[in-house]
Design a protein around this motif. Sequence first.
Motif, mmCIF file in Angstrom:
data_model
loop_
_atom_site.group_PDB
_atom_site.id
_atom_site.type_symbol
_atom_site.label_atom_id
_atom_site.label_comp_id
_atom_site.label_asym_id
_atom_site.label_seq_id
_atom_site.Cartn_x
_atom_site.Cartn_y
_atom_site.Cartn_z
ATOM 1 N N THR B 181 40.032 1.070 2.529
ATOM 2 C CA THR B 181 39.375 1.716 3.658
ATOM 3 C C THR B 181 38.267 2.608 3.121
ATOM 4 N N VAL B 182 37.247 2.812 3.934
ATOM 5 C CA VAL B 182 36.133 3.676 3.513
ATOM 6 C C VAL B 182 35.937 4.763 4.561
ATOM 7 N N ASP B 183 35.262 5.831 4.152
ATOM 8 C CA ASP B 183 35.029 6.951 5.072
ATOM 9 C C ASP B 183 33.992 6.627 6.137
ATOM 10 N N ALA B 184 33.015 5.825 5.780
ATOM 11 C CA ALA B 184 31.958 5.453 6.723
ATOM 12 C C ALA B 184 31.300 4.178 6.227
ATOM 13 N N ALA B 185 30.753 3.413 7.180
ATOM 14 C CA ALA B 185 30.158 2.128 6.795
ATOM 15 C C ALA B 185 29.152 1.683 7.840
ATOM 16 N N ALA B 186 28.296 0.759 7.446
ATOM 17 C CA ALA B 186 27.425 0.097 8.410
ATOM 18 C C ALA B 186 28.256 -0.943 9.155
ATOM 19 N N SER B 187 27.726 -1.426 10.275
ATOM 20 C CA SER B 187 28.531 -2.315 11.122
ATOM 21 C C SER B 187 28.842 -3.643 10.441
ATOM 22 N N ALA B 188 28.096 -4.001 9.395
ATOM 23 C CA ALA B 188 28.366 -5.265 8.698
ATOM 24 C C ALA B 188 29.676 -5.226 7.927
ATOM 25 N N TRP B 189 30.194 -4.051 7.648
ATOM 26 C CA TRP B 189 31.462 -3.895 6.919
ATOM 27 C C TRP B 189 32.609 -4.366 7.812
ATOM 28 N N ARG B 190 33.374 -5.335 7.325
ATOM 29 C CA ARG B 190 34.447 -5.909 8.152
ATOM 30 C C ARG B 190 35.798 -5.249 7.887
ATOM 31 N N GLY B 191 35.845 -4.389 6.880
ATOM 32 C CA GLY B 191 37.126 -3.765 6.538
ATOM 33 C C GLY B 191 37.408 -2.532 7.368
ATOM 34 N N ASP B 192 38.414 -1.779 6.927
ATOM 35 C CA ASP B 192 38.840 -0.586 7.657
ATOM 36 C C ASP B 192 37.928 0.592 7.366
ATOM 37 N N VAL B 193 37.841 1.473 8.344
ATOM 38 C CA VAL B 193 37.146 2.748 8.168
ATOM 39 C C VAL B 193 38.117 3.841 8.577
ATOM 40 N N GLY B 194 38.338 4.788 7.685
ATOM 41 C CA GLY B 194 39.261 5.879 7.993
ATOM 42 C C GLY B 194 39.898 6.392 6.720
ATOM 43 N N LEU B 195 40.697 7.418 6.891
ATOM 44 C CA LEU B 195 41.335 8.058 5.744
ATOM 45 C C LEU B 195 42.390 7.128 5.132
ATOM 46 N N VAL B 196 42.553 7.194 3.813
ATOM 47 C CA VAL B 196 43.476 6.282 3.131
ATOM 48 C C VAL B 196 44.917 6.462 3.623
ATOM 49 N N THR B 197 45.272 7.670 4.030
ATOM 50 C CA THR B 197 46.649 7.900 4.488
ATOM 51 C C THR B 197 46.949 7.156 5.788
ATOM 52 N N THR B 198 45.902 6.768 6.544
ATOM 53 C CA THR B 198 46.152 6.025 7.786
ATOM 54 C C THR B 198 46.690 4.630 7.495
ATOM 55 N N LEU B 199 46.571 4.182 6.243
ATOM 56 C CA LEU B 199 47.078 2.848 5.879
ATOM 57 C C LEU B 199 48.584 2.867 5.614
ATOM 58 N N ILE B 200 49.135 4.046 5.347
ATOM 59 C CA ILE B 200 50.546 4.127 4.947
ATOM 60 C C ILE B 200 51.493 3.556 6.015
ATOM 61 N N PRO B 201 51.303 3.882 7.306
ATOM 62 C CA PRO B 201 52.236 3.316 8.292
ATOM 63 C C PRO B 201 52.126 1.807 8.451
ATOM 64 N N GLU B 202 51.084 1.202 7.877
ATOM 65 C CA GLU B 202 50.857 -0.223 8.089
ATOM 66 C C GLU B 202 51.487 -1.101 7.009
ATOM 67 N N ILE B 203 52.089 -0.484 6.004
ATOM 68 C CA ILE B 203 52.693 -1.289 4.951
ATOM 69 C C ILE B 203 54.214 -1.162 5.015
ATOM 70 N N GLU B 204 54.870 -2.164 4.457
ATOM 71 C CA GLU B 204 56.335 -2.162 4.489
ATOM 72 C C GLU B 204 56.890 -1.711 3.146
ATOM 73 N N PHE B 205 57.776 -0.754 3.188
ATOM 74 C CA PHE B 205 58.491 -0.325 1.986
ATOM 75 C C PHE B 205 59.782 0.340 2.414
ATOM 76 N N ARG B 206 60.749 0.339 1.499
ATOM 77 C CA ARG B 206 62.034 0.979 1.783
ATOM 78 C C ARG B 206 61.955 2.407 1.246
ATOM 79 N N PRO B 207 61.847 3.393 2.137
ATOM 80 C CA PRO B 207 61.577 4.763 1.674
ATOM 81 C C PRO B 207 62.532 5.254 0.597
ATOM 82 N N LYS B 208 63.802 4.889 0.713
ATOM 83 C CA LYS B 208 64.766 5.401 -0.264
ATOM 84 C C LYS B 208 64.780 4.602 -1.556
ATOM 85 N N ASN B 209 64.013 3.519 -1.561
ATOM 86 C CA ASN B 209 63.968 2.707 -2.774
ATOM 87 C C ASN B 209 62.518 2.422 -3.165
#
Lengths: 162, 284
Positions: B181-209
């Motif tokens: 993810t990037v902080d800002a981009a031109a409209s041609a950028w197809r990826g995410d824009v936003g803070l890196v921590t916003t990606l954490i809820p989107e991945i799968e992991f077992r918190p205790k492991n």
Amino acid sequence: MKSIEELIANHPFLEGVNDAFLKEMAGCARNAAFDEDTYLIRESQDADQFFLIRNGSVALESYAPGRGALVFGTVKENDFLGVSWLTPPYRWQFDGRAKESVHAVAFDAKCLRGKCEANPAIGYELMKRFVPALMRRLKAARIQMMDVYGGPTDGGVLESAE
Amino acid sequence: MDASPDIVGATATTPASYTVVNKRWEFNGTATLHLARACEKDSWSPAAPGQFAMLYALGVGEAAISFSGLPETPGRYVVTVRRAGAISDALTRLKRGDGLGLRGPFGVGWPLDSVKNKDVVVVAGGLGLAPLRPIIEYLAHDRGVANSVSVLYGARSPDAILFERDLSRWRNDAGMNVRVTVDAAASAWRGDVGLVTTLIPEIEFRPKNSVALICGPEIMMRFAAEAMEDAGLPQKAIWLSMERNMKCAVGFCGHCQFGSYFICKNGPIFSYDRIRDTLLVREL
């Protein structure tokens, strides 16, 4: 095919809202789909809707002369799009462009505001969801403003790549 | 820059002579240097992922730089340097064949034993991907070590994304869940824009492991560590790479003292439970 009531009941943003309220809200909702590069919202136009994104992602943009559209955020599935419908003058502040095919539930803002006025408990349920989400977005925006990463040097002596 | 610096007899406090054998500009102002020992008789130790070296730009000064790659060839190191001051400016100006001094490796690296059979969540910001690259390569080389690997990377803009080819390779060839993810981009950028921590809820992991490995600007690391803790990871499973003004690199001079720790000697990698409170102390 799921009903609108089922779609909004299954959306994480409205998790925990009771069935009666969901039924009330569903009366203001419809299914919506957007092709890639079409706009869900446009800056300065009436903020007459609010969207729950079911899948796909939306780029939040603002146009700068000479620089084109600048993207400052992404709204993805399981999130919501649209805050300006909550407060006067009910006008979008930015553009929201579908980065890919987007499926959403669109709420008629005037209808939903009417439901909240008639039954403030519905409004309170919505505020309990909007305020934490807005806090998260505000925090992220503030960190982004700090420009903590740095990047390519601006100006100075440019060295040619080898 | 002189190609044959007069540096011999390396010790922990005396630089060894190294030569730039390859250089690649990552983007303007940031370069990756491949270094080779100039004198065979000088001692050389393999570096562990997360360790750093003191690089001496001849006639300018020394700076602590983390290793960004760990070549198997004895006598070789890889570092990535961003131009930020006089020393790093001189280092990024080095050309193939130029000489420099090097002390190290120093410090405590990433916890290789702690990642075994775990869901590994790597969170990197900006140039912070460089010190993480060796452990990501280690995990990519042997996919059986960790149960899963997610790499979340935040950069300022699309043209400031470090190691783009590696990110693709980790995603496509190593089966890692790589999100950028990037902080800002031109409209041609197809990826995410936003803070890196916003990606954490989107991945799968077992918190205790799971284990989180975080490197980037300190303010970003604080928020990322907090987000990982909110996601259910215990503080001792969250690891950060700290950075301070390191001078001697062996715990004598005190320049990098951080509470009761010397970052050069006790770190630079620390578990969050050891430094969380100190991170909130200002002027440290």
